[in-house]
Design a protein around this motif. Structure first.
Motif, PDB file in Angstrom:
ATOM      1  N   GLU A 122       1.731   5.641  13.711  1.00 46.58           N
ATOM      2  CA  GLU A 122       0.470   6.543  13.196  1.00 46.58           C
ATOM      3  C   GLU A 122      -0.492   5.509  12.468  1.00 46.58           C
ATOM      4  OE1 GLU A 122       0.936   9.789  10.419  1.00 46.58           O
ATOM      5  OE2 GLU A 122       1.955  10.456  11.986  1.00 46.58           O
ATOM      6  N   ASN A 123       0.026   4.629  11.803  1.00 47.23           N
ATOM      7  CA  ASN A 123      -0.638   3.481  11.133  1.00 47.23           C
ATOM      8  C   ASN A 123      -1.326   2.439  12.054  1.00 47.23           C
ATOM      9  OD1 ASN A 123      -0.518   4.992   8.787  1.00 47.23           O
ATOM     10  ND2 ASN A 123       1.511   4.048   8.136  1.00 47.23           N
ATOM     11  N   ILE A 124      -0.375   1.833  12.739  1.00 44.76           N
ATOM     12  CA  ILE A 124      -0.644   0.899  13.721  1.00 44.76           C
ATOM     13  C   ILE A 124      -0.253   1.222  15.050  1.00 44.76           C
ATOM     14  CG2 ILE A 124      -0.636  -1.801  14.299  1.00 44.76           C
ATOM     15  CD1 ILE A 124      -2.233  -1.269  11.868  1.00 44.76           C
ATOM     16  N   GLN A 125      -0.961   1.222  16.041  1.00 42.73           N
ATOM     17  CA  GLN A 125      -0.295   1.566  17.368  1.00 42.73           C
ATOM     18  C   GLN A 125       0.268   0.438  18.066  1.00 42.73           C
ATOM     19  OE1 GLN A 125      -3.217   3.500  19.938  1.00 42.73           O
ATOM     20  NE2 GLN A 125      -3.887   4.583  18.205  1.00 42.73           N
ATOM     21  N   ILE A 126       1.213   0.681  18.778  1.00 41.45           N
ATOM     22  CA  ILE A 126       2.089  -0.387  19.308  1.00 41.45           C
ATOM     23  C   ILE A 126       1.252  -1.221  20.391  1.00 41.45           C
ATOM     24  CG2 ILE A 126       4.130  -0.752  20.881  1.00 41.45           C
ATOM     25  CD1 ILE A 126       5.160   0.687  18.762  1.00 41.45           C
ATOM     26  N   GLU A 127       0.533  -0.608  21.072  1.00 37.73           N
ATOM     27  CA  GLU A 127      -0.458  -1.562  21.882  1.00 37.73           C
ATOM     28  C   GLU A 127      -1.490  -2.432  21.419  1.00 37.73           C
ATOM     29  OE1 GLU A 127      -1.178   2.251  23.331  1.00 37.73           O
ATOM     30  OE2 GLU A 127      -3.202   1.835  23.430  1.00 37.73           O
ATOM     31  N   ASP A 128      -1.842  -1.831  20.221  1.00 38.80           N
ATOM     32  CA  ASP A 128      -2.872  -2.660  19.307  1.00 38.80           C
ATOM     33  C   ASP A 128      -2.196  -3.881  18.594  1.00 38.80           C
ATOM     34  OD1 ASP A 128      -4.773  -0.770  20.128  1.00 38.80           O
ATOM     35  OD2 ASP A 128      -4.735   0.296  18.289  1.00 38.80           O
ATOM     36  N   LYS A 160      -8.442   2.224   9.838  1.00 37.47           N
ATOM     37  CA  LYS A 160      -9.379   1.927  11.196  1.00 37.47           C
ATOM     38  C   LYS A 160      -8.361   1.532  12.171  1.00 37.47           C
ATOM     39  CE  LYS A 160     -13.779   0.804   9.413  1.00 37.47           C
ATOM     40  NZ  LYS A 160     -14.691   0.123   8.653  1.00 37.47           N
ATOM     41  N   ASP A 161      -8.775   1.986  13.523  1.00 38.97           N
ATOM     42  CA  ASP A 161      -8.014   1.599  14.567  1.00 38.97           C
ATOM     43  C   ASP A 161      -7.987   0.027  14.751  1.00 38.97           C
ATOM     44  OD1 ASP A 161      -6.897   3.218  17.181  1.00 38.97           O
ATOM     45  OD2 ASP A 161      -8.094   1.206  17.752  1.00 38.97           O
ATOM     46  N   LEU A 162      -6.835  -0.460  14.767  1.00 41.37           N
ATOM     47  CA  LEU A 162      -6.673  -1.954  15.043  1.00 41.37           C
ATOM     48  C   LEU A 162      -7.312  -2.381  16.402  1.00 41.37           C
ATOM     49  CD1 LEU A 162      -5.522  -4.698  13.965  1.00 41.37           C
ATOM     50  CD2 LEU A 162      -3.365  -4.152  15.095  1.00 41.37           C
ATOM     51  N   GLY A 163      -6.982  -1.551  17.425  1.00 35.14           N
ATOM     52  CA  GLY A 163      -7.744  -1.743  18.683  1.00 35.14           C
ATOM     53  C   GLY A 163      -9.109  -2.193  18.905  1.00 35.14           C
ATOM     54  N   ASN A 164      -9.698  -1.269  18.108  1.00 34.16           N
ATOM     55  CA  ASN A 164     -11.422  -1.093  18.014  1.00 34.16           C
ATOM     56  C   ASN A 164     -11.639  -2.392  17.246  1.00 34.16           C
ATOM     57  OD1 ASN A 164     -11.615   1.022  19.090  1.00 34.16           O
ATOM     58  ND2 ASN A 164     -11.858   2.402  17.545  1.00 34.16           N
ATOM     59  N   LEU A 165     -11.036  -2.708  16.165  1.00 34.60           N
ATOM     60  CA  LEU A 165     -11.314  -3.982  15.359  1.00 34.60           C
ATOM     61  C   LEU A 165     -11.309  -5.105  16.228  1.00 34.60           C
ATOM     62  CD1 LEU A 165      -9.675  -2.924  11.982  1.00 34.60           C
ATOM     63  CD2 LEU A 165     -11.971  -2.757  12.140  1.00 34.60           C
ATOM     64  N   LEU A 166     -10.171  -5.057  16.793  1.00 33.77           N
ATOM     65  CA  LEU A 166      -9.874  -6.394  17.734  1.00 33.77           C
ATOM     66  C   LEU A 166     -11.102  -6.498  18.909  1.00 33.77           C
ATOM     67  CD1 LEU A 166      -7.983  -8.404  18.219  1.00 33.77           C
ATOM     68  CD2 LEU A 166      -6.546  -7.339  19.657  1.00 33.77           C
ATOM     69  N   ASP A 167     -11.367  -5.375  19.392  1.00 29.55           N
ATOM     70  CA  ASP A 167     -12.351  -5.446  20.461  1.00 29.55           C
ATOM     71  C   ASP A 167     -13.880  -5.880  19.944  1.00 29.55           C
ATOM     72  OD1 ASP A 167     -10.859  -4.529  22.322  1.00 29.55           O
ATOM     73  OD2 ASP A 167     -11.827  -2.492  22.211  1.00 29.55           O
ATOM     74  N   MET A 186       0.787  -1.356  -0.116  1.00 33.83           N
ATOM     75  CA  MET A 186       0.008   0.040   0.099  1.00 33.83           C
ATOM     76  C   MET A 186       0.942   1.354   0.171  1.00 33.83           C
ATOM     77  SD  MET A 186      -2.719  -1.085   2.706  1.00 33.83           S
ATOM     78  CE  MET A 186      -3.537   0.305   2.637  1.00 33.83           C
ATOM     79  N   GLY A 187       1.728   1.146   0.005  1.00 26.72           N
ATOM     80  CA  GLY A 187       3.068   2.299  -0.030  1.00 26.72           C
ATOM     81  C   GLY A 187       3.066   3.070   1.525  1.00 26.72           C
ATOM     82  N   LEU A 188       2.801   2.179   2.311  1.00 31.30           N
ATOM     83  CA  LEU A 188       2.692   3.090   3.626  1.00 31.30           C
ATOM     84  C   LEU A 188       3.970   2.755   4.457  1.00 31.30           C
ATOM     85  CD1 LEU A 188      -1.026   1.939   4.766  1.00 31.30           C
ATOM     86  CD2 LEU A 188      -0.036   4.269   4.152  1.00 31.30           C
ATOM     87  N   GLU A 189       4.271   3.626   5.279  1.00 32.48           N
ATOM     88  CA  GLU A 189       5.357   3.304   6.391  1.00 32.48           C
ATOM     89  C   GLU A 189       4.565   2.396   7.762  1.00 32.48           C
ATOM     90  OE1 GLU A 189       8.534   4.338   5.747  1.00 32.48           O
ATOM     91  OE2 GLU A 189       8.062   5.388   3.788  1.00 32.48           O
ATOM     92  N   ILE A 190       5.840   1.750   8.192  1.00 34.75           N
ATOM     93  CA  ILE A 190       5.517   0.946   9.432  1.00 34.75           C
ATOM     94  C   ILE A 190       5.560   2.012  10.498  1.00 34.75           C
ATOM     95  CG2 ILE A 190       6.296  -0.666  11.099  1.00 34.75           C
ATOM     96  CD1 ILE A 190       6.889  -2.419   8.585  1.00 34.75           C
ATOM     97  N   SER A 191       4.594   2.545  10.976  1.00 38.77           N
ATOM     98  CA  SER A 191       4.650   3.514  12.057  1.00 38.77           C
ATOM     99  C   SER A 191       3.490   3.615  13.086  1.00 38.77           C
ATOM    100  CB  SER A 191       4.718   5.227  11.295  1.00 38.77           C
ATOM    101  OG  SER A 191       3.267   5.342  10.575  1.00 38.77           O
TER     102      SER A 191
END
Ligand code: ZN
Ligand code: MN
Length: 498
Positions: A386-392, A422-429, A379-384
């Motif tokens: 901003e994109n995926i939070q550490i805790e998630d 989307k927020d990975l944490g929310n998706l996981l919940d 997707m041409g995104l950086e691993i950051s």
């Protein structure tokens, strides 16, 4: 091939990341701006305009020298390098000749191959000319926004012996520049330019003394060929490989190699003749009279050295010793400082649950260098963060480790989070909530399956393990594949053992 040794030297130019240009206060960040909007009498080269050296640029040049094991001079001398070209309005480039700021350094590539750096010096970039043909007109335009931007030139000794090592070396220089924020070194934007020179000499008939290649006996050295217009790190390797083959062919035909400059054509994957050089350029170097000699004290160097961070080689060594990760994983994780920082944060948080640091690192590495890396890349995104939070990400890895989520499902959530922002944490919940709701249903489904397959239940109780697989399959079918096979297995075992 066996008859010849390959001798490669590499010149790399990198634009220093500074707010202003090398000798004036013009904003040096001109990318995408209108032509000739970042200019003043100094970078236009108008008579009488006086250059004032950029302190930050010099500090960054010294920092690169420190990171590449160079000696740092205690005085800085600038010289004028004269030549005429429309992109050089003064008629000379302010550069360094006899005394580069940094000299005699090295970097390691491929673990144990030392690439010796002859010099690193400070200079200024030139303007950009573009050539146009339209409406019967044939003309050139010049944009002076780039003129006078701080430029570092890094020159190796002719000590590189293969196209692959040249590529590794260029990669290492780019990595170091980025780790230390010396330059973004983006080749597509022209922030980094590589110019290899290549010659082939018969084995045993030449020797190297310092930076010089000398013939043995009455052997006549073959001239070297320079390649320009290289737009990517891959093209460094490809263009050299191409040249080696071309030169061998010429030599085998009995032709002499004339000293020449060739350009890399990335569309055709070939080098093309640009111009021949019969004599060495005579730049009539002379000391720059408008800039006094600048003293660099040991204290200055010590202060600048505080900006050094853990460099890729040291980081790789630490990852190997502390985490025992594979060479491939370490390569991906240390390629960019940002990725390594992200990885270390994930490991740190995950190790609060998984106390075996090697296991925590291996799991983190698998998820980062595997799924996260491939989806982000696509997707041409950086691993950051901003994109995926550490805790998630850590929460996801934990669920995976506890087998409460399948690998497929976890990858699906990660992909969804990145693709739909989307927020990975929310998706996981959400996933866990749906799962709880359906787990009541799952028990009912399992009960139904057991009722419908009495023979299989009987078989299992008589020791036929394969029946369990059959029952899992039946349940999965009933849930149309939505259940977690592991959950199904646990519920089945619980009920079968009741
Ligand atoms: Zn200017
Ligand atoms: Mn140069």
């Amino acid at each position: 091939m066996d008859k010849y040794d390959v001798i490669i030297g590499l010149e790399i130019h990198v634009q220093t990341k500074t707010n202003s240009k090398m000798f004036c206060t013009c904003n040096s960040n001109y990318f995408k701006d209108e032509p000739n909007t970042h200019v003043c009498p100094v970078c236009f080269g108008l008579p009488g305009a006086l250059p004032v050296p950029n302190k930050r640029a010099i500090e960054k040049c010294i920092l690169l020298g420190l990171a590449t094991n160079c000696d740092i001079d205690n005085e800085i001398h600038f010289d004028r390098k004269h030549y005429f070209y429309p992109d050089l309005p003064k008629g000379y480039q302010i550069s360094q000749y006899g005394r580069p700021i940094c000299s005699d350094g090295y970097v390691m590539v491929n673990g144990d191959t030392k690439i010796e750096i002859e010099r690193i010096h400070q200079e200024e970039d030139v303007a950009k000319s573009t050539h146009h043909k339209e409406g019967g007109l044939d003309y050139s335009l010049i944009d002076y926004n780039k003129s006078g931007v701080a430029l570092i030139e890094i020159v190796t000794k002719p000590c590189i012996r293969s196209a692959h090592h040249a590529k590794e070396y260029a990669t290492k220089i780019r990595q170091i520049c980025r780790y230390l924020d010396i330059s973004d070194a983006d080749m597509e934007k022209g922030q980094m330019r590589c110019e290899p020179n290549i010659s082939l000499q018969e084995k045993g008939k030449w020797k190297q003394e310092g930076s010089r290649i000398l013939p043995i006996g009455d052997y006549k050295l073959n001239s070297k060929v320079e390649v320009k217009n290289i737009g990517s790190i891959t093209a460094v390797e490809k263009s050299i490989e191409y040249e080696i083959e071309r030169i061998i062919e010429e030599l085998e035909k009995g032709n002499t190699i004339e000293q020449q400059t060739r350009g890399w054509n990335a569309d055709k994957n070939i080098t093309e003749f640009q111009r021949s050089k019969e004599t060495a350029d005579d730049y009539r170097y002379m000391p720059e009279p408008d800039i006094p000699v600048i003293d660099i004290s040991e204290k200055d160097v010590e202060r600048i050295s505080k900006e050094l961070v853990e460099l890729p080689d040291d980081k790789a060594k630490r990852y190997l010793e502390t985490f025992e990760l594979s060479e491939y994983d370490i390569g991906v994780l240390t390629a960019k400082k940002e990725i390594s920082e992200y990885f270390e944060k994930v490991v740190e948080l995950l190790s609060k649950n998984i106390t075996d640091i090697k296991e925590a690192a291996k799991l983190s590495s698998n998820w980062i260098t595997g799924t996260l890396f491939s989806i982000s890349n696509e997707m041409g995104l950086e691993i950051s963060e901003e994109n995926i939070q550490i805790e998630d990400l850590v929460a996801l890895i934990k669920e995976f480790k506890e087998k409460t989520i399948t690998k497929n499902k976890a990858e699906e959530l990660l992909k969804k989070a990145l693709e739909e922002k989307k927020d990975l944490g929310n998706l996981l919940d959400d996933f866990k909530k749906t799962k709880e709701e359906s787990s009541g249903n799952l028990e009912d489904t399992v009960t139904a399956v057991l009722d419908e397959n009495k023979q299989a239940v009987e078989d299992f109780k008589n020791g036929k393990q394969a029946s369990l697989g059959f029952l899992i399959g039946q349940t999965m079918q009933k849930t149309k594949g939505s259940a977690n096979p592991n959950d199904v297995k646990n519920i089945l075992l619980k009920k079968l053992n009741e």
